[in-house]
Design a protein around this motif. Structure first.
Motif, mmCIF file in Angstrom:
data_model
loop_
_atom_site.group_PDB
_atom_site.id
_atom_site.type_symbol
_atom_site.label_atom_id
_atom_site.label_comp_id
_atom_site.label_asym_id
_atom_site.label_seq_id
_atom_site.Cartn_x
_atom_site.Cartn_y
_atom_site.Cartn_z
ATOM 1 N N ALA A 130 -33.649 76.030 38.928
ATOM 2 C CA ALA A 130 -32.198 76.171 38.870
ATOM 3 C C ALA A 130 -31.819 77.641 38.761
ATOM 4 O O ALA A 130 -32.569 78.463 38.231
ATOM 5 N N GLY A 131 -30.636 77.952 39.276
ATOM 6 C CA GLY A 131 -30.124 79.305 39.198
ATOM 7 C C GLY A 131 -29.197 79.469 38.007
ATOM 8 O O GLY A 131 -29.222 78.685 37.049
ATOM 9 N N ASP A 132 -28.358 80.484 38.084
ATOM 10 C CA ASP A 132 -27.423 80.794 37.009
ATOM 11 C C ASP A 132 -25.991 80.610 37.504
ATOM 12 O O ASP A 132 -25.733 80.589 38.701
ATOM 13 N N GLY A 133 -25.072 80.516 36.564
ATOM 14 C CA GLY A 133 -23.661 80.392 36.899
ATOM 15 C C GLY A 133 -23.102 79.027 36.552
ATOM 16 O O GLY A 133 -23.847 78.089 36.213
ATOM 17 N N PHE A 134 -21.789 78.903 36.642
ATOM 18 C CA PHE A 134 -21.127 77.659 36.252
ATOM 19 C C PHE A 134 -21.598 76.464 37.069
ATOM 20 O O PHE A 134 -21.907 75.403 36.515
ATOM 21 N N LEU A 135 -21.658 76.610 38.401
ATOM 22 C CA LEU A 135 -22.053 75.468 39.225
ATOM 23 C C LEU A 135 -23.499 75.062 38.978
ATOM 24 O O LEU A 135 -23.826 73.874 38.976
ATOM 25 N N ALA A 136 -24.372 76.044 38.786
ATOM 26 C CA ALA A 136 -25.771 75.719 38.497
ATOM 27 C C ALA A 136 -25.877 74.955 37.184
ATOM 28 O O ALA A 136 -26.600 73.947 37.083
ATOM 29 N N ASP A 137 -25.149 75.401 36.178
ATOM 30 C CA ASP A 137 -25.178 74.716 34.880
ATOM 31 C C ASP A 137 -24.585 73.316 35.001
ATOM 32 O O ASP A 137 -25.100 72.360 34.408
ATOM 33 N N LEU A 138 -23.495 73.188 35.771
ATOM 34 C CA LEU A 138 -22.888 71.878 35.983
ATOM 35 C C LEU A 138 -23.884 70.923 36.637
ATOM 36 O O LEU A 138 -24.031 69.772 36.216
ATOM 37 N N CYS A 139 -24.575 71.403 37.673
ATOM 38 C CA CYS A 139 -25.522 70.540 38.392
ATOM 39 C C CYS A 139 -26.660 70.078 37.491
ATOM 40 O O CYS A 139 -27.121 68.932 37.589
#
Length: 298
Positions: A130-139
């Protein structure tokens, strides 16, 4: 198969339901209002309410529910809506599947290529972290909500969707109009990769995943991701329009806030699982996919 589907009224769900029925599957749509016909079943995902006994009659569950990522500016309130609209629906379905007897054999749960964050020029597939950022955390939270179904023995496939292309929905809808009006161009530097997929290939890939023993993450993207500049040039060519008016990255961020930064992320995402399993892509290049999208009558 008897298939239960959430998110059937959305951009993708509205196309998937007739596609499934045309293939001979029986589809029941989950709705939040009172059911109006035998092809509907009422639920309340915000309250976690779904009758496990009704779920027990299904062979498979498909979940495409979730508020639109690009529909509004990302206020803190709307970010909570993006999260809860995905996690609440997924958790409600996963728990109902686990409690059902007999339980559905498979759950196809929507996710997104946002899982990988900004990958720059680096190609990633389903084995990548997984990457970083809001969408990555959401996923990450979204996908984790499927765990009760998996723990109960259901096959769970996570549909990490990129950008299915249709001129009347999704990413292409606003761009189609801009280019038709001679106002189109690349976004930002144009060097960021865009994980596109033709809509027919997306529909067939969901069916492919449903009917085969595929589990875990599945990237629903085309085999040849392209940069935003290449995408814009291909769209201009297909529409016989120039690509003259780039949208500066700072202007996009000012216009739509935090989502603008995510929209400029580079995601060089490859469909590793589909390629390995021998999925027959109908549209392998961005020009072929765009030609199909703009010529489609529906």
């Amino acid at each position: 198969m008897q298939i239960l589907i959430a998110g059937a009224s959305g951009f993708l769900g509205g196309r998937l339901v007739p596609h499934l029925r045309a293939a001979g599957h029986q589809v029941t749509q989950l709705v939040r209002r009172p059911a109006r016909n035998p092809g509907e079943l009422r639920w309340d995902p915000a309250a976690g309410l779904l009758d496990a006994a009704a779920v027990a009659g299904s062979d498979a569950v498909i979940n495409l529910a979730g508020a639109g990522v690009g529909d509004r500016r990302w206020t803190e309130q709307y970010k909570r809506t993006l999260l809860t609209s995905r996690v609440d629906t997924t958790a409600t379905l996963a728990k109902a599947i686990a409690a059902a007897e007999p339980r559905p054999r498979v759950l196809l749960n929507s996710s997104a290529v946002g899982f990988y964050g900004d990958t720059g020029d680096r190609a990633v597939d389903e084995q990548s972290p997984a990457g970083d950022g809001f969408l990555a955390d959401l996923c990450k939270v979204w996908e984790a909500a499927t765990r009760p179904a998996e723990d109960a023995g259901a096959r769970v496939a996570l549909l990490r969707t990129g950008f299915p292309l249709a001129k009347d929905g999704g990413l292409l809808k606003p761009l189609y109009l801009q280019f038709k009006l001679f106002a189109g161009g690349r976004m930002g530097s144009g060097r960021q990769y865009l994980p596109w997929m033709s809509l027919p290939d997306w529909l067939d890939a969901v069916m492919f995943t449903l009917e085969r023993e595929i589990s875990g993450p599945v990237n629903l993207t085309g085999p040849e991701p392209v940069t935003n500049a290449a995408f814009s040039a291909a769209l201009a060519k297909v529409l016989h329009r120039p690509s003259l008016l780039p949208v500066p990255g700072i202007a996009l961020k000012v216009a739509v806030g935090e989502f603008g930064g995510e929209a400029l992320a580079s995601q060089r995402v490859l469909p590793g699982v589909l390629v390995r399993e021998g999925f027959p892509f109908a549209h392998r290049t961005i020009e072929a996919a765009l030609q199909q999208a703009v010529s489609a009558t529906t």
